[in-house]
Design a protein around this motif. Sequence first.
Motif, mmCIF file in Angstrom:
data_model
loop_
_atom_site.group_PDB
_atom_site.id
_atom_site.type_symbol
_atom_site.label_atom_id
_atom_site.label_comp_id
_atom_site.label_asym_id
_atom_site.label_seq_id
_atom_site.Cartn_x
_atom_site.Cartn_y
_atom_site.Cartn_z
ATOM 1 N N VAL A 162 12.506 -2.338 1.166
ATOM 2 C CA VAL A 162 12.361 -0.748 1.784
ATOM 3 C C VAL A 162 13.451 0.559 0.699
ATOM 4 C CG1 VAL A 162 12.033 0.492 3.877
ATOM 5 C CG2 VAL A 162 11.237 -1.859 4.109
ATOM 6 N N ASP A 163 12.475 1.122 0.737
ATOM 7 C CA ASP A 163 13.429 2.110 -0.263
ATOM 8 C C ASP A 163 13.840 3.345 0.880
ATOM 9 O OD1 ASP A 163 14.352 4.401 -1.423
ATOM 10 O OD2 ASP A 163 13.144 4.768 -3.217
ATOM 11 N N ILE A 164 15.350 2.966 1.524
ATOM 12 C CA ILE A 164 15.886 4.272 2.572
ATOM 13 C C ILE A 164 15.970 5.711 1.938
ATOM 14 C CG2 ILE A 164 16.074 2.105 3.783
ATOM 15 C CD1 ILE A 164 18.798 1.680 3.803
ATOM 16 N N SER A 165 16.130 5.909 0.786
ATOM 17 C CA SER A 165 16.273 6.901 0.076
ATOM 18 C C SER A 165 15.943 8.034 0.072
ATOM 19 C CB SER A 165 17.270 6.911 -1.517
ATOM 20 O OG SER A 165 15.959 6.433 -2.000
ATOM 21 N N GLY A 166 14.710 7.902 1.138
ATOM 22 C CA GLY A 166 13.551 9.105 1.112
ATOM 23 C C GLY A 166 13.128 8.689 -0.031
ATOM 24 N N ALA A 171 1.139 -1.412 -0.344
ATOM 25 C CA ALA A 171 -0.414 -0.043 -0.303
ATOM 26 C C ALA A 171 0.931 0.614 -0.243
ATOM 27 C CB ALA A 171 -1.122 0.420 1.120
ATOM 28 N N SER A 172 1.756 0.860 0.911
ATOM 29 C CA SER A 172 2.766 2.094 0.445
ATOM 30 C C SER A 172 4.246 2.196 0.093
ATOM 31 C CB SER A 172 3.341 2.446 2.240
ATOM 32 O OG SER A 172 3.222 1.529 2.580
ATOM 33 N N GLY A 173 4.653 1.356 -0.664
ATOM 34 C CA GLY A 173 5.189 0.930 -1.436
ATOM 35 C C GLY A 173 5.747 1.503 -3.220
ATOM 36 N N THR A 174 6.514 1.411 -2.626
ATOM 37 C CA THR A 174 7.067 3.006 -3.742
ATOM 38 C C THR A 174 7.249 1.683 -5.073
ATOM 39 O OG1 THR A 174 9.993 2.303 -4.148
ATOM 40 C CG2 THR A 174 8.703 3.921 -3.133
ATOM 41 N N ASP A 175 7.256 2.345 -6.622
ATOM 42 C CA ASP A 175 7.151 1.618 -7.444
ATOM 43 C C ASP A 175 8.895 0.799 -8.003
ATOM 44 O OD1 ASP A 175 5.331 2.168 -8.544
ATOM 45 O OD2 ASP A 175 5.951 3.614 -10.212
ATOM 46 N N GLY A 176 9.530 1.398 -6.800
ATOM 47 C CA GLY A 176 11.028 0.878 -7.268
ATOM 48 C C GLY A 176 10.865 -0.139 -6.231
ATOM 49 N N GLU A 177 10.225 -0.477 -4.687
ATOM 50 C CA GLU A 177 10.535 -1.395 -3.891
ATOM 51 C C GLU A 177 9.636 -2.902 -4.762
ATOM 52 O OE1 GLU A 177 10.251 1.219 0.067
ATOM 53 O OE2 GLU A 177 8.331 0.152 -1.061
ATOM 54 N N SER A 178 8.200 -2.565 -5.037
ATOM 55 C CA SER A 178 7.585 -3.315 -6.100
ATOM 56 C C SER A 178 8.482 -3.935 -7.447
ATOM 57 C CB SER A 178 6.293 -2.667 -6.995
ATOM 58 O OG SER A 178 5.358 -2.180 -5.938
ATOM 59 N N ARG A 179 9.158 -3.924 -7.558
ATOM 60 C CA ARG A 179 10.017 -3.600 -8.877
ATOM 61 C C ARG A 179 11.055 -4.530 -8.462
ATOM 62 N NH1 ARG A 179 11.692 0.479 -10.311
ATOM 63 N NH2 ARG A 179 14.269 0.174 -9.969
ATOM 64 N N LEU A 180 12.074 -4.560 -7.194
ATOM 65 C CA LEU A 180 13.228 -5.220 -6.639
ATOM 66 C C LEU A 180 12.168 -6.504 -5.829
ATOM 67 C CD1 LEU A 180 15.276 -2.863 -5.303
ATOM 68 C CD2 LEU A 180 15.612 -3.579 -7.212
ATOM 69 N N ALA A 181 11.302 -6.011 -5.122
ATOM 70 C CA ALA A 181 10.643 -7.213 -4.655
ATOM 71 C C ALA A 181 10.187 -8.184 -5.763
ATOM 72 C CB ALA A 181 9.215 -7.158 -4.254
#
Length: 83
Positions: free
Chosen positions: A30-34, A4-14
């Motif tokens: 988890v995107d830890i880059s802000g 629900a709160s994930g970024t596109d990058g998080e979803s792609r990597l997962a």
Amino acid sequence: RGFASGTDGESRLARLLREKFPQASAIKVVDISGGCGDMYEIHVESEEFREKRPVQQHRMVTQALSEEIKHMHGLRIFTSAPK
């Protein structure tokens, strides 16, 4: 998106990690880059890691994400076999 709160990058990597580690019992990205997608923290728990040293486990993850890593500034990897 995968979360629900994930970024596109998080979803792609997962999604890539689920494809590479079909036996995984847990995958968390988890995107830890802000939010800019330059640094991620990755947790993978998979039977495929059993009997492997941590450095071997981490190498498996970096190989699975080799193309994506080229565009990152940093990556934290946590791996384990199910208890």
